[in-house]
Design an enzyme around this catalytic site. Structure first.
Site, PDB file in Angstrom:
ATOM      1  N   HIS A 371     112.103 -56.585 -43.028  1.00  0.00           N
ATOM      2  CA  HIS A 371     110.781 -57.135 -42.801  1.00  0.00           C
ATOM      3  C   HIS A 371     110.626 -57.792 -41.441  1.00  0.00           C
ATOM      4  O   HIS A 371     109.597 -57.652 -40.783  1.00  0.00           O
ATOM      5  CB  HIS A 371     110.450 -58.114 -43.927  1.00  0.00           C
ATOM      6  N   CYS A 684     107.338 -32.451 -32.707  1.00  0.00           N
ATOM      7  CA  CYS A 684     107.134 -33.884 -32.926  1.00  0.00           C
ATOM      8  C   CYS A 684     108.444 -34.668 -33.020  1.00  0.00           C
ATOM      9  O   CYS A 684     108.445 -35.806 -33.456  1.00  0.00           O
ATOM     10  CB  CYS A 684     106.280 -34.124 -34.172  1.00  0.00           C
TER      11      CYS A 684
HETATM   12  C1  PEP Z   1     112.292 -34.589 -37.006  1.00  0.00           C
HETATM   13  O1  PEP Z   1     113.189 -34.325 -37.817  1.00  0.00           O
HETATM   14  O2  PEP Z   1     112.302 -34.197 -35.824  1.00  0.00           O
HETATM   15  C2  PEP Z   1     111.157 -35.426 -37.407  1.00  0.00           C
HETATM   16  C3  PEP Z   1     110.129 -35.605 -36.614  1.00  0.00           C
HETATM   17  O3  PEP Z   1     111.256 -36.029 -38.612  1.00  0.00           O
HETATM   18  P1  PEP Z   1     112.050 -37.396 -38.874  1.00  0.00           P
HETATM   19  O4  PEP Z   1     112.575 -37.868 -37.550  1.00  0.00           O
HETATM   20  O5  PEP Z   1     111.079 -38.309 -39.496  1.00  0.00           O
HETATM   21  O6  PEP Z   1     113.127 -36.919 -39.793  1.00  0.00           O
END
Ligand code: PEP
Ligand code: MG
Length: 757
Positions: A371, A684
């Protein structure tokens, strides 16, 4: 009738108080104490062992063993029954001690005639600083009440042992290395940023002086009064915070409030009062007990609750010790440029400090989901956690550099290091100003190709970053945070409310909601996770939610309801095969139909896609592409599966480079197929937010990048300085190279072509 346990211990505590308040040296007082306990508990032996430097327990006082053994008999932690009590920080009661496998016979003590033994740890600040032992000749079965009495006495003794009169206080702190030399300490990044300042030790600010009380009724009334005042002050604090925060931060504070209302906790304090302690000593005792018990728990959620408990106990102590005149706030002044050092900190303790002077936070404990880390992130305070022995190795007023970006702390750094980091902080400020000035400029290359820059988000508080950065939307909204920060699964209503707020805050910019991606390193407090040899390749993410479709359906129901009349973008994580995508999509279709048949307004548009994190899915693209609206490459997981290199194992997580022929070839394959099918492709993972890596991705043909907010400025600056023709040609020379990495080659290209990194 036999006197009750609490009467016994009250009587004993009263006598102890007289001894402690009496004259003589600390050793004299300790000698009297062991005598008193032996008499009171009708035992032939009572001994007190004190922890010395080097984790050795030394016999400091005894009634019943040979006096010549005092200061002679020493046991290592873990050695003998006394050492076992210290190692486990738990009481031990044995009717027959000698057959116990850990019994260590010490002839100099003359203990062979004693058969039964009960011992309790003497604990101070969560650390074992001694052991108190009682022995009898007969094979006596010690009762639970007797063990508790001894624990209460041990708490009183802890004051004497830690007073510095028996042994030098320094001996009680584990010291590692020379305390005055410059030191670099490693930890874990809990939030980002750099902070430079002077160490301020965050301490339990309330010292309990009065331990023993005459009248439990008076103490119970004081407890009630203290609890009431604490409750009111919390209400006021939360109201004030409500103005500044919403969403998950509010959840954090609510969880905390629930802790304060916990009936079990209050009952245990009341019990300790009945045994003869003052209200404040009772709070401290219950806290120490819980701390020891929970300190041995490895479950991260439970450990985090311990921080909340610590916070709330301190707050209650404040109200009890300082009384009505204390006021509601614990507001603590900080010197200018302060870096707080602590074992751990509760969320509201952080809010007690004057933020304007706070430059950073160093914790011995901690995880990114605790937290205090969530709050610190919202307040933009750099935090490094899991810094081993920080309290012992950092002194108050030591100069400290907190390099949270790299999870390291420099203590008493050389001028060179301070200069380098000061320059870094200044350069950062200048760069931030440049990026802020670029906020409204488009992310378009010099040759005119637009690149969509999106945000990765996971908290409602992240959404305003859309305005701050000028990003085009949210390319990855990780929905797991509210699932992880609560003590139970959030229901459809709570989720709908949260998703609506996110969409409201994003206004007309798209938000791609990724469904629950838990398991592996993201554990839910209320779901038992079986031990798995390879959790990253285990029961996680879509595998869990397809096995527990109700959870996924509830989340999809909430998303559909929240998106009534507006666009809905849903993305499924960790999909390994088309069949999984079809199964998940079917659940979404069912929820859309349910929403419509219930008379709800449908989303204006529904776009459904999948993360590509598992290499197998890339081998099924021809079957997948006609069924999806978009694909987003999760390069974090994809890299670990492509190279078979655990992303959480620091020994190998950096062994392979994403800017290498295998990864670039893999991404080229996906980009080509998505391009041919006209399916939108984005990336991403972390690499999208690093300017050099982002340059390579754009060179491959990926035009949608989703990243954390601080990366948008640097990546936009890179995009605006980039020309594509040369880059694409250059990239074509890299795919067939035998190199481990082509990072340096790409960096040289960027430098040669004026690309801003
Ligand atoms: C990834 O695996 O690149 C991703 C964006 O997901 P996370 O980092 O949340 O596993
Ligand atoms: Mg992932």
């Amino acid at each position: 009738m036999l006197p009750s346990a609490s009467t016994i211990s009250r009587r004993l505590l009263g006598r102890l108080r007289d001894v402690m308040a009496g004259g003589g040296t600390a050793q004299d007082r300790l000698d009297k104490v062991v005598k008193l306990i032996a008499a009171d508990m009708v035992a032939e032996v009572c001994s007190c062992y004190v922890m010395r430097a080097g984790e050795v327990l030394e016999l400091f006082a005894t009634e019943g063993l040979l006096k010549s053994a005092v200061h002679e008999t020493r046991l290592r932690v873990g050695e003998g029954l006394v050492g076992i009590i210290a190692a486990h920080a738990r009481p031990l009661a044995l009717a027959a001690a000698q057959p116990h496998p850990h019994f260590a016979y010490r002839p100099e003590t003359g203990e062979e005639v004693f058969h039964s033994l009960v011992g309790v740890p003497i604990i101070r600040g969560g650390r074992v600083i001694g052991v108190l032992v009682v022995q009898n000749k007969s094979q006596r079965q010690y009762t639970e009440e007797e063990v508790e009495t001894l624990e209460t006495v041990a708490m009183v003794l802890a004051e004497l042992v830690s007073s510095g009169e028996l042994i030098n206080r320094d001996e009680l702190a584990p010291v590692d290395g020379n305390a005055v030399l410059p030191a670099r300490m490693e930890g874990v990044r809990l939030t980002s940023g750099i902070g430079i300042g002077m160490a301020v030790m965050h301490q339990q600010r309330v010292v309990v002086q009065k331990l023993v009380a005459e009248d439990p009724e008076v103490e119970l009334a004081r407890l009630k009064d203290g609890l009431n005042r604490m409750r009111h002050s919390l209400d006021r604090m939360f109201e004030a915070q409500d103005l500044a925060f919403g969403g998950e931060h509010r959840d954090v504070l609510e969880t905390y409030r629930m802790f304060a209302e916990d009936a079990g906790w209050r009952a245990r304090i009341a019990e300790a009062i009945q045994s003869g302690l003052t209200a404040e000593a009772a709070v401290q005792k219950v806290h120490e007990d819980t701390r020891v018990r929970m300190g041995q728990v490895s479950d991260p959620y439970l450990r985090e609750r311990l921080h909340d408990l610590e916070d709330i106990s301190n707050r209650l102590l404040h109200h009890l010790v300082r009384g009505a005149e204390a006021g509601s706030s614990l507001e603590t002044e900080l010197p200018e440029d302060a870096v707080l050092i602590c074992r751990t900190m509760g969320p509201t303790e952080l809010l007690d400090y004057d933020r304007r002077n706070l430059r950073g936070l160093v914790l011995e404990d901690g995880s990114p989901t605790m937290h205090v880390a969530i709050l610190a992130r919202a307040l933009d305070i750099p935090v490094v956690g899991r810094v081993k022995d920080a309290l012992a190795r950092i002194e108050a007023m030591d100069p400290v550099v907190v390099d949270a970006d790299n999870g390291q702390v420099f203590v008493r750094p050389s001028d060179d290091i301070v200069d380098a980091f000061s320059a870094n902080v200044e350069a950062r400020a200048v760069k931030l100003a440049t990026y802020a000035a670029m906020r409204d400029l488009p992310a378009v290359t010099r040759c005119g190709a637009p690149v969509r820059l999106m945000l990765n988000a996971g908290l409602l508080a992240d959404v305003p970053q859309l305005d701050a950065t000028g990003a085009d939307g949210i390319g990855l909204y990780r929905t797991e945070m509210p699932f992880m920060s609560r003590s139970h699964l959030p229901d459809v209503h709570a989720q709908t409310l949260l998703y609506s707020k996110i969409l409201d805050a994003a206004e007309d910019r798209p938000v791609v909601f990724r469904t629950l991606d838990v398991g592996s390193d993201k554990l839910l407090p209320y779901w038992n996770s079986a031990d798995e040899d390879n959790p990253a390749m285990g029961w996680r993410s879509i595998r869990i939610t397809l096995d527990r479709p109700a959870v996924l359906r509830h989340q999809l129901r909430a998303l559909v309801a929240a998106a009534s009349g507006r666009e809905l973008h849903v993305m499924f994580p960790m999909v390994a095969e088309v069949a999984e995508f079809i199964a998940a999509r079917t659940l979404l279709d069912m929820e859309l139909a349910r929403h419509r048949s219930g008379g709800g307004e449908a989303p204006s548009k529904v776009r459904v896609g999948t993360m590509l994190e598992v290499p197998a899915l890339a081998m099924q693209l021809p079957a997948l592409l006609p069924r999806v609206d978009f694909i987003s490459v999760g390069s974090n997981d994809l890299t670990q599966f492509l190279f078979a290199a655990d992303r959480g194992n620091t020994r190998i997580s950096d062994r392979y480079d994403v800017l290498s022929p295998p990864m670039l070839n893999f991404l080229r394959w996906i980009t080509t197929l998505c391009g041919n099918a006209g399916v939108s492709l984005s990336l991403c993972g972390e690499m999208a937010g690093r300017p050099l890596d982002a340059m390579a991705l754009i060179g491959l043909g990926i035009r949608n990048l989703s990243m954390s907010a601080p990366s948008v400025g640097p990546v936009k600056a890179m995009v605006r300085s980039l020309s594509l023709e040369r880059l694409e040609d250059y990239m074509n020379t890299l795919f067939d190279l035998p190199d481990h990495s082509v990072r340096e080659k790409l960096r040289s290209f960027a430098l040669d072509h004026g690309v801003q990194l």
